[in-house]
Design a protein around this motif. Structure first.
Motif, PDB file in Angstrom:
ATOM      1  N   VAL A 265       0.833  -1.207   0.000  1.00  0.00           N
ATOM      2  CA  VAL A 265       0.000   0.000   0.000  1.00  0.00           C
ATOM      3  C   VAL A 265       0.866   1.255   0.000  1.00  0.00           C
ATOM      4  O   VAL A 265       1.840   1.360   0.752  1.00  0.00           O
ATOM      5  CB  VAL A 265      -0.941   0.009   1.224  1.00  0.00           C
ATOM      6  N   ASP A 266       0.492   2.207  -0.868  1.00  0.00           N
ATOM      7  CA  ASP A 266       1.165   3.504  -0.927  1.00  0.00           C
ATOM      8  C   ASP A 266       0.425   4.450   0.010  1.00  0.00           C
ATOM      9  O   ASP A 266      -0.661   4.943  -0.323  1.00  0.00           O
ATOM     10  CB  ASP A 266       1.150   4.027  -2.364  1.00  0.00           C
ATOM     11  N   PRO A 282      -4.709  -6.875 -10.894  1.00  0.00           N
ATOM     12  CA  PRO A 282      -3.587  -7.812 -10.754  1.00  0.00           C
ATOM     13  C   PRO A 282      -2.820  -7.656  -9.452  1.00  0.00           C
ATOM     14  O   PRO A 282      -2.393  -8.639  -8.852  1.00  0.00           O
ATOM     15  CB  PRO A 282      -2.704  -7.488 -11.971  1.00  0.00           C
ATOM     16  N   ASN A 283      -2.647  -6.414  -8.994  1.00  0.00           N
ATOM     17  CA  ASN A 283      -1.942  -6.211  -7.733  1.00  0.00           C
ATOM     18  C   ASN A 283      -2.788  -6.667  -6.550  1.00  0.00           C
ATOM     19  O   ASN A 283      -2.279  -7.259  -5.587  1.00  0.00           O
ATOM     20  CB  ASN A 283      -1.558  -4.740  -7.587  1.00  0.00           C
ATOM     21  N   ASP A 284      -4.089  -6.404  -6.625  1.00  0.00           N
ATOM     22  CA  ASP A 284      -4.995  -6.876  -5.573  1.00  0.00           C
ATOM     23  C   ASP A 284      -5.033  -8.399  -5.529  1.00  0.00           C
ATOM     24  O   ASP A 284      -5.170  -9.008  -4.468  1.00  0.00           O
ATOM     25  CB  ASP A 284      -6.405  -6.337  -5.807  1.00  0.00           C
ATOM     26  N   PHE A 285      -4.904  -9.020  -6.711  1.00  0.00           N
ATOM     27  CA  PHE A 285      -4.906 -10.481  -6.757  1.00  0.00           C
ATOM     28  C   PHE A 285      -3.715 -11.031  -5.975  1.00  0.00           C
ATOM     29  O   PHE A 285      -3.858 -11.960  -5.171  1.00  0.00           O
ATOM     30  CB  PHE A 285      -4.850 -10.954  -8.210  1.00  0.00           C
ATOM     31  N   GLU A 286      -2.527 -10.443  -6.210  1.00  0.00           N
ATOM     32  CA  GLU A 286      -1.333 -10.882  -5.483  1.00  0.00           C
ATOM     33  C   GLU A 286      -1.497 -10.638  -3.989  1.00  0.00           C
ATOM     34  O   GLU A 286      -1.131 -11.483  -3.166  1.00  0.00           O
ATOM     35  CB  GLU A 286      -0.106 -10.105  -6.001  1.00  0.00           C
ATOM     36  N   LEU A 287      -2.051  -9.495  -3.649  1.00  0.00           N
ATOM     37  CA  LEU A 287      -2.264  -9.154  -2.255  1.00  0.00           C
ATOM     38  C   LEU A 287      -3.253 -10.132  -1.618  1.00  0.00           C
ATOM     39  O   LEU A 287      -3.052 -10.609  -0.483  1.00  0.00           O
ATOM     40  CB  LEU A 287      -2.783  -7.709  -2.178  1.00  0.00           C
ATOM     41  N   GLY A 288      -4.287 -10.462  -2.383  1.00  0.00           N
ATOM     42  CA  GLY A 288      -5.282 -11.419  -1.881  1.00  0.00           C
ATOM     43  C   GLY A 288      -4.690 -12.797  -1.664  1.00  0.00           C
ATOM     44  O   GLY A 288      -5.056 -13.498  -0.702  1.00  0.00           O
ATOM     45  N   GLN A 289      -3.756 -13.206  -2.564  1.00  0.00           N
ATOM     46  CA  GLN A 289      -3.107 -14.504  -2.408  1.00  0.00           C
ATOM     47  C   GLN A 289      -2.293 -14.551  -1.111  1.00  0.00           C
ATOM     48  O   GLN A 289      -2.275 -15.561  -0.404  1.00  0.00           O
ATOM     49  CB  GLN A 289      -2.183 -14.770  -3.604  1.00  0.00           C
TER      50      GLN A 289
END
Length: 887
Positions: A265-266, A282-289
């Motif tokens: 998070v910025d 795509p970034n939320d997907f990585e974060l969700g993983q």
């Protein structure tokens, strides 16, 4: 003098097709793999089968053709492989539009019938761009024509897919991809074009579930909020340290989601709170993983809201839903702020639809290990990139590379060789179509519906076109290729991927050099586009000016790393250069006889002009070789242009006319021998750049009828012809001739009027001028040339200085000074009147306010030109008055 062997004017349309047919009939560009010469291979960047030749293609093909023709001259066994790309999405879109005009869809036809229709379209229209490539004069081997979906290349594609799968480098998984709702397929990152677009920036309150306070999140896509599964903050953000672990109410849904901490998070953007939508970013997907969050898909493949959102939102178009969500947030008092926001939005590179990051099951290549090898090959110098400034971009992309999504949800392309057993769900990836399930023995096998990304087959192009996976003789001899010529826009799409695949499957780089050419823009530096209306059609330019004029123009401006600013006037200008060569050929051929090609009188030139041109020709050979070896195409073109137009035509041909017309047979034959030798070698030097006109001229030269110029060797180097002193002598010679010509022009002396010249020179310089006096008299229009250091300056004479020596042109009896002064008075009066009119116009506020800017600028330019002309004439008038007073 013999009759001209060439028509008065060069007509490209009457010449080009003749030689194209000739070269093909002769198989001039079809090399054998068992030739003893060193191989030199280029593979054409395969244009889309749907394409039409544009100026970028014309530049790319011209540069490749120059390299191939030059390499043949240098003794290489050259193979240039042509072909086209099946262009999955683009071709399917073209055929779907054609079907729509008939009132049917691909779904109406079904997959098998639709693919048949695409093949029919390809057979009917797919050769269009190949015919256009041919018109440009590309010396490709048409017998080795390839198509990315022909049988051989399809087998290569399957072999690579299965091999990578067996190594664990191809896998299938759920992942965020760039999804085009119009084309209904996933796109790789490189297939997404980002354009600045005005949108909204929305600040939304997410209230804590316990009713105590709220977090404000900022988003540009409020409709995706319906799929949020968390709010994230930075773990070191003091503002939210106590919020981590609490639950918030997801607006408009009734769902509760957690507040989590993540260093991604910025904290400086917006409020520092990030809505997390794992299924649509795509970034939320990585974060969700990382945090084990659910992925809720709220936008479907058509860009409509799914049933997951429930209520009135379900089934809405994503942008309609955005409007409704914003209205409902306002009504609920949860929209804190809405402001206009300019940001870059991803669009499909084919249909320009706004892409939607979407969670779906796709096939991927794990490119990490392949990318490392591709980078190392350039770092180690196994492949060199020209210009070198592109190295950094190449390295940066490979360093930051993500796994490559290779599956596409369309029907036209290489279907993925994977089957699922309906009985036991076994996945089978096979080189051959399987008949039974290896796990349970059942035969109910269902092939994957997806096709491969077009760039997957293109990545194999350098070796699949040579017969791989078979170990063919062509593959053994012609791989790796020598150079790849391409645009910078496909360094990632194609160049890097070819490096990966070549190193993986051939264990060697696919090309030794990579030459990245620049863009062809309009004369103002803008990108050419139909919408701007500034497209210059290369086929139309060929029709108007000939292929050679277009080729030479593009080459002359192809400076390494610099975009080309092109205008039709420039092509027209270089058509004049082609005409100059043609006229020089007509003159030469009228003075050449059969047998001169074997005459060696040129080896012992009898005078300065021949010795000088033989010296200069050696400099041109070295310069052209050096330029083309280093991919400095523009330098090769400019060297040839300057030599042909100025050194050869303007000076040498004029200097040797007295000898060619001489009554002394030995003098005439020696001059003709030098003319034949230099002109024939010049035609060979120019051939790679302008093949048509040079072949036509070559065919008319003595002893060369029916000879294929493309097979003639590069002219041999003759160091014994070089003499730097000849350049100094020529400078002296030209200074004197030009100095006299300038006086004639400046003083408006009739060109037919012969002048006397007095030159105060002595020693070797005087001797050199006396040896070449006849030529000087002819070129400068001189009646008598006196060379004597003791001559006194005559009255009423114009003067100049050459190589430190003064010279004088007596003007008594040549010019009527008073009459000329009066003529200049009238001219100056006319100029003054025109300037006063322009000054009045440019002082008129009404004109300045209403006239277009370009009209005002044009008037100012006219005024500037008149002012400059007035100054020139006033200086001349003063000079004439001074000379008159001397008389």
């Amino acid at each position: 003098m013999a009759e001209a062997r060439l028509p008065k004017g060069y007509e490209p349309d009457q010449v080009e097709d003749t030689w194209l047919d000739f070269w093909e009939k002769q198989q001039s560009f079809t090399p054998g793999p068992d030739d003893d010469r060193e191989p030199y291979t280029i593979v054409i960047p395969p244009p889309n089968v749907t394409g039409s030749l544009h100026m970028g293609h014309a530049l790319n093909l011209t540069l490749q053709d120059i390299l191939c023709r030059y390499a043949r001259q240098k003794g290489y066994n050259v193979l240039w492989i042509p072909g086209t790309d099946h262009a999955g999405i683009a071709t399917q879109n073209v055929v779907e539009r054609a079907l729509a005009a008939e009132g049917i869809s691909r779904q109406d036809l079904g997959r098998e019938k639709f693919v048949e229709r695409v093949w029919q379209w390809k057979e009917e229209y797919g050769d269009k761009i190949l015919n256009q490539i041919r018109k440009l004069g590309a010396s490709v081997d048409w017998s080795r024509l390839r198509f990315t979906m022909d049988n051989g290349l399809s087998r290569a594609v399957r072999e690579v897919f299965v091999s990578l799968y067996e190594q664990g480098l191809i896998y299938r998984g759920n992942y965020i991809t760039n999804w085009c709702p119009r084309c209904r397929t996933a796109l790789s990152d490189l297939e997404v074009e980002h354009h600045e677009k005005k949108g909204g920036l929305y600040s939304i309150n997410y209230q804590f579930a316990d009713g105590e306070g709220a977090l404000t999140v900022v988003t540009t896509r409020p409709e995706t909020m319906l799929g949020d599964t968390a709010v994230a903050v930075h773990p070191e953000d003091e503002r939210y340290r106590d919020s981590v672990g609490r639950m918030v109410e997801l607006p408009l849904t009734g769902r509760r989601i957690p507040v989590i901490a993540d260093i991604y998070v910025d904290s400086g953007f917006g409020s520092g709170c990030l809505k997390v939508t794992p299924a649509h970013d795509p970034n939320d997907f990585e974060l969700g993983q990382r945090h084990g969050l659910d992925s809720i898909r709220v936008i479907d493949d058509e860009g409509r809201m799914t049933k997951e959102v429930k209520g009135a939102y379900a089934g809405l178009d994503r942008f309609e839903c955005r409007k409704m969500v914003v209205q409902d947030l306002k009504a609920a008092g949860l929209l804190v702020k809405q402001e206009e926001y300019l940001h870059k939005v991803g669009h499909c590179y084919r249909c320009r639809t706004v892409i939607e990051p979407n969670l779906s099951r796709q096939w991927f290549v794990a490119v990490g290990p392949l990318a490392e090898k591709a980078k190392k090959a350039v770092v180690d110098g196994d492949s060199r990139i020209f210009p070198a400034n592109w190295n950094r971009l190449y390295f940066d992309w490979l360093d930051d590379i993500r796994d490559w999504c290779i599956s596409r949800q369309i029907w036209w392309g290489h279907r993925i060789p994977a089957w699922t057993c309906a009985a036991c769900n076994e996945l089978i990836v096979s080189r051959e179509d399987p008949k039974v399930c290896p796990a349970c023995g059942r035969t109910d096998l269902i092939q994957d519906e997806d096709v491969l990304d077009t760039w997957f087959s293109s990545a194999l192009w350098p070796f699949s076109t040579l017969g791989w996976p078979d170990r063919t003789r062509d593959l053994e001899v012609f791989y790796p290729t020598k150079v790849l010529v391409t645009g910078f826009d496909i360094i990632f799409f194609w160049v890097a991927r070819m490096m990966m695949m070549g190193l993986e499957f051939m264990h060697e780089v696919p090309f030794r050099d990579i030459y990245i050419h620049a863009l062809v823009r309009d004369e103002q530096g803008r990108k050419m586009s139909k919408s701007t209306g500034n497209v210059i059609d290369p086929l139309l330019m060929i029709e108007r000016y000939g292929a050679d004029a277009l080729r030479f123009t593009l080459t002359a401006f192809a400076a390494m790393g610099r975009d080309i600013k092109l205008a039709e006037a420039r092509i027209q200008g270089y058509k004049h250069f082609i005409n100059k060569i043609w006229n020089a050929a007509r003159f030469a051929l009228m003075n050449l006889e059969e047998g001169l090609e074997a005459d060696d009188r040129w080896r012992e030139p009898r005078n300065f002009s021949h010795a000088y041109i033989l010296h200069e020709l050696e400099q041109v050979k070295k310069s052209v070789s050096r330029s083309l070896n280093g991919y400095q195409f523009n330098e090769a073109a400019q060297t040839l242009y300057q030599f042909v137009w100025h050194t050869y035509c303007d000076w040498y041909l004029e200097m040797i006319k007295p000898e060619l017309y001489s009554g002394d047979e030995e003098t005439r034959k020696t001059a003709a021998s030098c003319l034949e030798k230099t002109f024939s070698e010049l035609i060979v030097l120019m051939h790679p750049l302008i093949p048509f006109v040079t072949q036509e001229i070559w065919d008319k030269m003595p002893g060369r009828q029916g000879q294929d110029l493309s097979g003639v060797d590069f002219p041999e180097q003759r160091p014994w012809c070089e003499d730097q002193d000849l350049e100094k002598k020529m400078d002296f010679f030209q200074e004197l001739v030009v100095g006299v010509r300038n006086i004639r022009s400046e003083l408006n002396i009739n060109p037919a009027r012969k002048l006397d010249v007095l030159l105060l020179a002595d020693g070797d310089d005087a001797g050199f001028l006396r040896e070449n006096e006849d030529v000087i008299l002819q070129l400068a229009g001189i009646r008598e040339l006196q060379i004597d250091p003791g001559i006194g300056a005559p009255q009423a004479a114009a003067s100049g200085v050459v190589k430190g020596y003064e010279f004088f042109v007596p003007l008594a009896g040549v010019i009527d000074f008073q009459a000329e002064i009066q003529r200049l008075d009238k001219e100056l009066s006319k100029i003054q009147k025109n300037m006063e009119g322009l000054n009045r116009k440019l002082s008129n506020e009404n004109f300045l306010n209403k006239a277009p800017d370009e009209v005002v600028e044009k008037e100012k330019a006219k005024l500037g030109e008149l002012q400059e002309k007035r100054q020139t004439l006033e200086r001349l008038q003063s000079k004439l008055a001074r000379l008159d007073s001397q008389g």
